[in-house]
Design a protein around this motif. Structure first.
Motif, PDB file in Angstrom:
ATOM      1  N   ALA A 161     -65.159 -62.648 -27.117  1.00 50.54           N
ATOM      2  CA  ALA A 161     -63.808 -62.809 -27.538  1.00 50.54           C
ATOM      3  C   ALA A 161     -62.783 -62.734 -26.466  1.00 50.54           C
ATOM      4  O   ALA A 161     -62.575 -61.328 -25.993  1.00 50.54           O
ATOM      5  CB  ALA A 161     -63.286 -61.980 -28.784  1.00 50.54           C
ATOM      6  N   LEU A 162     -62.201 -63.802 -25.871  1.00 52.96           N
ATOM      7  CA  LEU A 162     -61.692 -63.429 -24.558  1.00 52.96           C
ATOM      8  C   LEU A 162     -60.279 -62.651 -24.511  1.00 52.96           C
ATOM      9  O   LEU A 162     -60.023 -61.680 -24.282  1.00 52.96           O
ATOM     10  CB  LEU A 162     -61.351 -64.489 -23.962  1.00 52.96           C
ATOM     11  CG  LEU A 162     -62.909 -65.506 -23.534  1.00 52.96           C
ATOM     12  CD1 LEU A 162     -62.693 -66.698 -23.073  1.00 52.96           C
ATOM     13  CD2 LEU A 162     -63.684 -64.354 -22.566  1.00 52.96           C
ATOM     14  N   SER A 163     -59.301 -63.529 -25.439  1.00 49.54           N
ATOM     15  CA  SER A 163     -57.909 -62.918 -25.461  1.00 49.54           C
ATOM     16  C   SER A 163     -57.248 -63.294 -26.806  1.00 49.54           C
ATOM     17  O   SER A 163     -57.631 -64.352 -27.197  1.00 49.54           O
ATOM     18  CB  SER A 163     -57.133 -63.287 -24.549  1.00 49.54           C
ATOM     19  OG  SER A 163     -57.219 -64.620 -24.076  1.00 49.54           O
ATOM     20  N   MET A 164     -56.286 -62.698 -27.192  1.00 51.78           N
ATOM     21  CA  MET A 164     -55.359 -62.994 -28.312  1.00 51.78           C
ATOM     22  C   MET A 164     -54.045 -63.212 -27.666  1.00 51.78           C
ATOM     23  O   MET A 164     -53.595 -62.367 -26.966  1.00 51.78           O
ATOM     24  CB  MET A 164     -55.550 -62.133 -29.713  1.00 51.78           C
ATOM     25  CG  MET A 164     -56.879 -61.733 -30.004  1.00 51.78           C
ATOM     26  SD  MET A 164     -56.921 -60.686 -31.259  1.00 51.78           S
ATOM     27  CE  MET A 164     -56.464 -61.645 -32.676  1.00 51.78           C
ATOM     28  N   MET A 165     -53.287 -64.188 -28.001  1.00 51.35           N
ATOM     29  CA  MET A 165     -51.827 -64.465 -27.600  1.00 51.35           C
ATOM     30  C   MET A 165     -51.069 -64.367 -28.580  1.00 51.35           C
ATOM     31  O   MET A 165     -51.103 -64.653 -29.759  1.00 51.35           O
ATOM     32  CB  MET A 165     -51.872 -65.919 -27.313  1.00 51.35           C
ATOM     33  CG  MET A 165     -52.679 -65.990 -25.733  1.00 51.35           C
ATOM     34  SD  MET A 165     -52.495 -67.847 -25.022  1.00 51.35           S
ATOM     35  CE  MET A 165     -53.343 -68.400 -26.410  1.00 51.35           C
ATOM     36  N   SER A 166     -50.033 -63.613 -28.230  1.00 51.46           N
ATOM     37  CA  SER A 166     -48.961 -63.132 -29.032  1.00 51.46           C
ATOM     38  C   SER A 166     -47.476 -63.814 -28.452  1.00 51.46           C
ATOM     39  O   SER A 166     -47.068 -63.736 -27.109  1.00 51.46           O
ATOM     40  CB  SER A 166     -48.550 -61.908 -29.420  1.00 51.46           C
ATOM     41  OG  SER A 166     -49.742 -61.266 -29.842  1.00 51.46           O
ATOM     42  N   GLY A 167     -46.465 -64.260 -29.375  1.00 55.99           N
ATOM     43  CA  GLY A 167     -45.251 -64.826 -29.024  1.00 55.99           C
ATOM     44  C   GLY A 167     -44.244 -63.847 -29.215  1.00 55.99           C
ATOM     45  O   GLY A 167     -43.130 -63.956 -28.820  1.00 55.99           O
ATOM     46  N   ASN A 168     -44.499 -62.901 -29.902  1.00 55.63           N
ATOM     47  CA  ASN A 168     -43.373 -61.872 -30.390  1.00 55.63           C
ATOM     48  C   ASN A 168     -44.030 -60.610 -30.659  1.00 55.63           C
ATOM     49  O   ASN A 168     -45.347 -60.528 -31.051  1.00 55.63           O
ATOM     50  CB  ASN A 168     -42.427 -62.138 -31.160  1.00 55.63           C
ATOM     51  CG  ASN A 168     -43.006 -63.026 -32.592  1.00 55.63           C
ATOM     52  OD1 ASN A 168     -43.789 -62.097 -33.219  1.00 55.63           O
ATOM     53  ND2 ASN A 168     -42.650 -64.064 -32.739  1.00 55.63           N
ATOM     54  N   ALA A 169     -43.254 -59.407 -30.943  1.00 50.65           N
ATOM     55  CA  ALA A 169     -43.846 -58.345 -31.694  1.00 50.65           C
ATOM     56  C   ALA A 169     -44.597 -58.418 -32.897  1.00 50.65           C
ATOM     57  O   ALA A 169     -45.417 -57.655 -32.946  1.00 50.65           O
ATOM     58  CB  ALA A 169     -42.723 -57.507 -31.693  1.00 50.65           C
ATOM     59  N   ASP A 170     -44.118 -59.032 -33.791  1.00 48.32           N
ATOM     60  CA  ASP A 170     -44.606 -59.178 -35.076  1.00 48.32           C
ATOM     61  C   ASP A 170     -46.286 -59.978 -34.884  1.00 48.32           C
ATOM     62  O   ASP A 170     -47.106 -59.253 -35.554  1.00 48.32           O
ATOM     63  CB  ASP A 170     -43.793 -60.116 -36.093  1.00 48.32           C
ATOM     64  CG  ASP A 170     -42.861 -59.219 -36.633  1.00 48.32           C
ATOM     65  OD1 ASP A 170     -42.723 -58.158 -36.383  1.00 48.32           O
ATOM     66  OD2 ASP A 170     -41.598 -59.765 -36.967  1.00 48.32           O
ATOM     67  N   GLU A 171     -46.195 -60.943 -34.088  1.00 53.31           N
ATOM     68  CA  GLU A 171     -47.629 -61.342 -33.617  1.00 53.31           C
ATOM     69  C   GLU A 171     -48.486 -60.605 -32.998  1.00 53.31           C
ATOM     70  O   GLU A 171     -49.627 -60.522 -33.283  1.00 53.31           O
ATOM     71  CB  GLU A 171     -47.339 -62.920 -32.921  1.00 53.31           C
ATOM     72  CG  GLU A 171     -46.509 -63.807 -33.952  1.00 53.31           C
ATOM     73  CD  GLU A 171     -46.605 -65.118 -32.747  1.00 53.31           C
ATOM     74  OE1 GLU A 171     -47.087 -65.329 -31.744  1.00 53.31           O
ATOM     75  OE2 GLU A 171     -45.969 -66.000 -33.571  1.00 53.31           O
ATOM     76  N   LEU A 172     -47.886 -59.771 -32.180  1.00 54.49           N
ATOM     77  CA  LEU A 172     -48.812 -58.809 -31.466  1.00 54.49           C
ATOM     78  C   LEU A 172     -49.323 -57.879 -32.476  1.00 54.49           C
ATOM     79  O   LEU A 172     -50.482 -57.456 -32.477  1.00 54.49           O
ATOM     80  CB  LEU A 172     -48.112 -58.026 -30.336  1.00 54.49           C
ATOM     81  CG  LEU A 172     -48.795 -56.992 -29.423  1.00 54.49           C
ATOM     82  CD1 LEU A 172     -49.863 -57.727 -28.801  1.00 54.49           C
ATOM     83  CD2 LEU A 172     -47.780 -56.382 -28.602  1.00 54.49           C
ATOM     84  N   ARG A 173     -48.332 -57.487 -33.421  1.00 57.31           N
ATOM     85  CA  ARG A 173     -48.882 -56.248 -34.277  1.00 57.31           C
ATOM     86  C   ARG A 173     -50.115 -56.889 -35.048  1.00 57.31           C
ATOM     87  O   ARG A 173     -51.107 -56.085 -35.167  1.00 57.31           O
ATOM     88  CB  ARG A 173     -47.693 -55.850 -35.151  1.00 57.31           C
ATOM     89  CG  ARG A 173     -48.117 -54.664 -36.107  1.00 57.31           C
ATOM     90  CD  ARG A 173     -46.883 -54.362 -37.077  1.00 57.31           C
ATOM     91  NE  ARG A 173     -45.619 -53.980 -36.357  1.00 57.31           N
ATOM     92  CZ  ARG A 173     -45.527 -52.595 -35.886  1.00 57.31           C
ATOM     93  NH1 ARG A 173     -46.335 -51.526 -36.173  1.00 57.31           N
ATOM     94  NH2 ARG A 173     -44.364 -52.601 -35.382  1.00 57.31           N
ATOM     95  N   GLY A 174     -49.843 -57.917 -35.583  1.00 57.39           N
ATOM     96  CA  GLY A 174     -51.066 -58.582 -36.442  1.00 57.39           C
ATOM     97  C   GLY A 174     -52.307 -58.710 -35.469  1.00 57.39           C
ATOM     98  O   GLY A 174     -53.302 -58.547 -36.003  1.00 57.39           O
ATOM     99  N   ASN A 175     -52.166 -59.191 -34.284  1.00 56.11           N
ATOM    100  CA  ASN A 175     -53.326 -59.301 -33.350  1.00 56.11           C
ATOM    101  C   ASN A 175     -53.984 -57.935 -32.910  1.00 56.11           C
ATOM    102  O   ASN A 175     -55.116 -58.106 -32.947  1.00 56.11           O
ATOM    103  CB  ASN A 175     -52.906 -60.141 -32.132  1.00 56.11           C
ATOM    104  CG  ASN A 175     -52.739 -61.516 -32.124  1.00 56.11           C
ATOM    105  OD1 ASN A 175     -53.132 -62.271 -33.352  1.00 56.11           O
ATOM    106  ND2 ASN A 175     -52.083 -62.329 -31.329  1.00 56.11           N
TER     107      ASN A 175
END
Length: 409
Positions: A161-175
């Motif tokens: 699992a290389l990386s997970m990408m986030s576009g904002n803080a909410d996406e980062l929290r989920g990731n």
């Protein structure tokens, strides 16, 4: 497991004290006594002429990047071959004297549990799982034309699992919650551009303070921490302000930022071995010649950053950051650090300090009663000739949690 007594070695215990001629008694995987034991020694191991150190710790590894990089990222290598390469690298870490590693991105939870079950040879592994990066930031290696949402197709659940990408803080929290669900024991965020990148520069900053703070909050809720990939001072300061506890690389770290890190108790893990490898032969890692241009000057600047961190009193660990198939000479990181500090300082960084950074200081990192019996017996004295650290053949015997996992005597 029984009792084992190692006699005759010069013991460098990981604290920085000079080596001592002392017997080490191990029982059921734990060190029980230093010094001659009047009790039944059980198995007696004669280590005369050898130097004993704690099992080494690499605080920055990428087991999941053990295949040629560009072919792996472009779906040219099967899952079976990727798995074979990962497990070969794990075994090679043990053979080089590393009994614990912190994987800072690339493996999924299945690798950690497979090694922990003893189904393949490997060190104790702490993993962040997938790296957290912003959309198009360091950690994203897809082609320019590839839609962002296709990137997760490069993941192999339970393996890679290389990386997970986030576009904002909410996406980062989920990731990051997803990363913890999949077995992460800490988090890693990329907050600046990187050397092995296609879409950014080392001077770029990535993620805002507010976004990084979300990951810190989620990590704290699970009793753990955030470390950050960071090369420039603005990115480092953003991470420190947000509450990150460790900085990887720190290439351009200056004195004011180092002082801030020391004041906040933030550790630094420099990574010299990967720089040497990429300068010498990018193709060895499965990368193009353009990487060489990006890494030019990094070694000199990282050397200056190390000096600034030492002067400020920052806790400084040790990590190799090796990528690609050639990860057998992991101890080269100690050899390189010994050229910039003393060999003893390099050893302490790779044992006691790294254990502290990883949150394992009550279990590993020093040779003392009550600690797990992670031990390496070296042919010769690497504190007098630190080049010995770089050649796995010099680690003639490796003990992990009381079990002999390598023996070339």
């Amino acid at each position: 497991m029984g009792r084992l007594q190692v006699v005759g070695a010069a013991v460098a215990d990981g604290t920085g004290r000079d080596p001592m001629d002392v017997d080490v008694t191990v029982e059921d995987g734990w060190i029980t006594q230093l010094g001659a034991s009047g009790a039944d020694p059980g198995e007696r191991l004669d280590a005369g002429g050898l130097t004993m150190t704690p099992g080494l710790i690499d605080a920055h590894v990428h087991l999941g990047l053990s295949s040629p990089i560009q072919p792996q990222f472009s779906f040219q290598i099967s899952a079976a071959e990727i798995a074979a390469d990962i497990f070969a690298t794990a075994g090679a870490a043990l053979d080089a004297g590393f009994t614990t590693v912190r994987d800072t991105g690339g493996i999924d939870g299945g690798v950690v549990t497979t090694i922990a079950k003893g189904k393949v040879r490997g060190p104790r592994v702490l993993s962040c799982g997938p790296v957290q990066c912003q959309i198009g930031g360091h950690g994203y290696y897809g082609a320019d034309w590839e839609p962002t949402e296709l990137w997760s197709g490069h993941h192999l659940p339970g393996l890679c699992a290389l990386s997970m990408m986030s576009g904002n803080a909410d996406e980062l929290r989920g990731n990051v919650r997803e990363a913890f669900r999949r077995g992460a024991s800490f988090l890693k965020l990329c907050v600046t551009g990187g050397v092995v990148s296609a879409h950014d520069r080392l001077t770029d900053t990535q993620f805002t303070v507010e976004e990084i703070a979300v990951a810190v909050q989620e990590a704290a809720a699970r009793g753990t921490y955030v470390t950050v990939h960071a090369h420039n001072n603005e990115g480092i300061r953003n991470a420190v302000e947000a509450g990150a506890r460790c900085v990887e690389h720190g290439t351009d770290l200056d004195e004011p930022t180092a002082t801030l890190m020391a004041t906040r108790g933030v550790a630094l893990v420099p990574t010299f071995a990967v720089v040497e490898r990429l300068l010498h032969d990018p193709a060895e890692a499965g990368l193009g010649e353009s990487v060489r241009d990006r890494v030019l000057g990094v070694r000199e600047r990282m050397t200056e950053a190390l000096a600034a961190a030492k002067e400020a009193g920052v806790r400084i660990g040790l990590g190799s950051d090796l990528i690609g198939p050639a990860q057998d000479r992991r101890g080269e990181e100690l050899t390189l650090r010994a050229e910039l500090e003393t060999p003893m300082e390099a050893l302490v960084a790779a044992t006691k300090t790294n254990a502290d950074i990883l949150g394992l200081s009550d279990q590993v990192g020093v040779i003392a009663p009550g600690m797990q019996a992670d031990l390496v017996l070296w042919n010769g004295n690497p504190l007098e000739d630190p080049k010995l650290f770089a050649d796995p053949a010099n680690a003639v015997l490796v003990v992990q949690a009381g079990r002999v996992v390598k023996d070339l005597r």
